[in-house]
Design a protein around this motif. Structure first.
Motif, short mmCIF file in Angstrom:
data_model
loop_
_atom_site.label_atom_id
_atom_site.label_comp_id
_atom_site.label_asym_id
_atom_site.label_seq_id
_atom_site.Cartn_x
_atom_site.Cartn_y
_atom_site.Cartn_z
N ARG A 28 14.25 -13.49 22.46
CA ARG A 28 13.07 -13.98 21.75
C ARG A 28 11.81 -13.22 22.19
NH1 ARG A 28 12.03 -19.93 22.39
NH2 ARG A 28 14.25 -20.01 21.93
N ARG A 29 11.91 -12.52 23.31
CA ARG A 29 10.79 -11.71 23.77
C ARG A 29 10.86 -10.28 23.22
NH1 ARG A 29 8.01 -13.65 28.11
NH2 ARG A 29 7.66 -11.56 28.98
N GLU A 30 11.88 -10.02 22.41
CA GLU A 30 12.04 -8.72 21.76
C GLU A 30 11.77 -8.89 20.26
OE1 GLU A 30 16.07 -7.74 22.59
OE2 GLU A 30 15.81 -7.76 24.78
N CYS A 31 11.82 -7.79 19.52
CA CYS A 31 11.70 -7.89 18.07
C CYS A 31 13.04 -7.50 17.44
CB CYS A 31 10.58 -7.00 17.54
SG CYS A 31 10.85 -5.23 17.74
N GLN A 32 13.25 -7.96 16.23
CA GLN A 32 14.48 -7.67 15.51
C GLN A 32 14.16 -7.08 14.14
OE1 GLN A 32 14.06 -10.85 17.09
NE2 GLN A 32 15.17 -9.99 18.84
N GLY A 41 8.76 -10.04 15.52
CA GLY A 41 8.85 -10.34 16.93
C GLY A 41 7.60 -11.02 17.47
N VAL A 45 5.67 -7.65 22.32
CA VAL A 45 6.18 -6.33 21.91
C VAL A 45 5.03 -5.40 21.57
CG1 VAL A 45 7.60 -5.11 20.21
CG2 VAL A 45 8.35 -7.32 21.09
N LEU A 117 5.88 -3.65 12.24
CA LEU A 117 6.13 -4.78 13.13
C LEU A 117 5.21 -5.92 12.70
CD1 LEU A 117 7.14 -6.25 15.70
CD2 LEU A 117 5.25 -5.13 16.94
N HIS A 119 4.04 -9.64 13.79
CA HIS A 119 4.12 -10.52 14.95
C HIS A 119 3.00 -11.56 14.91
CE1 HIS A 119 0.56 -9.35 17.33
NE2 HIS A 119 0.74 -8.12 16.86
N GLY A 123 6.23 -15.35 17.71
CA GLY A 123 7.22 -14.89 16.74
C GLY A 123 8.19 -15.99 16.34
N ARG A 154 16.86 -13.18 13.75
CA ARG A 154 16.02 -13.68 14.86
C ARG A 154 16.24 -15.18 14.93
NH1 ARG A 154 12.13 -12.44 18.40
NH2 ARG A 154 10.48 -13.96 18.82
#
Length: 228
Positions: A28-32, A41, A45, A117, A119, A123, A154
């Motif tokens: 969840r601390r990353e982006c998809q 995300g 990020v 991205l 955000h 996210g 996500r």
């Protein structure tokens, strides 16, 4: 709006998403990547220019609550193109009114070969709502399929009740817009031409009638006398 038409089987496969990814809490601390060129995300990020460059990000949609503006903000305006949307992360916030700017920004970036991205702070609720609406229109999906498509990439997203209601409402809006775009107002212009032709025909008949009366020796009505 860029759109992509899919068969029923393609929709089913697209919504299910990649089946070989095991979701972990720290993700969840990353982006998809939700669709080609569109990533979703958390703010963390966007705090690393190196991370965004490694992901190929060229554009960033920064969605933030107004009270977060001091910390959730564009960090590298000289390296990436930004769109910043100030909103309130509550159920009363009107997202549909703000969505067209985000949609135009995302689709232009993707059309030019960029990667975007999207955000908010976590996210979880706010930015996913925008992405769901974009995906819905992009793939011509129902709101439920669009929600599941994003959620299957996500897993931690959870738009609040007010945002979900607007996502449902947006399905009707974009479908109506597509219907109007696919049926140009030919009928209206044909009706207008027909009415103009009928007016011309009536004028021709009046002129023929006046000529006939003159030939028969009948006097034309005195318009001034008729007005008295």
């Amino acid at each position: 709006m860029i759109t992509s038409s899919l068969s029923d089987e393609e929709v089913k496969s697209m919504v299910q998403g990649p089946g070989d990814i095991e979701w972990r809490y720290e993700m969840r601390r990353e982006c998809q990547e939700i669709l080609p060129g569109l990533l979703l995300g958390p703010f963390i990020v966007s705090k690393s220019a190196e991370t965004m460059r490694s992901l190929g990000v060229t554009h960033v949609v920064c969605i933030r609550d107004a009270k977060e503006a001091f910390s959730v903000k564009p960090r590298f305006p000289d390296q990436f193109q930004y769109l910043t949307l100030d909103v309130q992360d509550n159920e009363e916030q009107n997202l549909i009114r703000l969505f067209p700017n985000a949609k135009a920004f995302i689709e232009q970036a993707i059309a030019n070969g960029g990667r975007v991205l999207v955000h908010c702070n976590g996210g979880i609720s706010l930015s996913p709502a925008f992405v769901i609406m974009f995906v819905m229109q992009y793939y011509k999906l129902s709101w439920e399929d669009a929600l599941h498509l994003v959620q299957n990439r996500r897993y931690c997203i959870s738009p609040n009740g007010g945002f979900l209601a607007q996502i449902k409402e947006y399905e009707a809006i974009y479908r109506a817009s597509n219907a109007v775009a696919s049926h140009p107002p030919v009928a209206r212009s044909m009706t207008r031409r027909k009415r103009e032709d009928e007016d011309d025909d009536e004028e021709d008949l009046r002129m023929d009638d006046r000529k006939r009366r003159n030939q028969d020796g009948e006097d034309e009505p005195d318009e001034d006398a008729m007005q008295l």
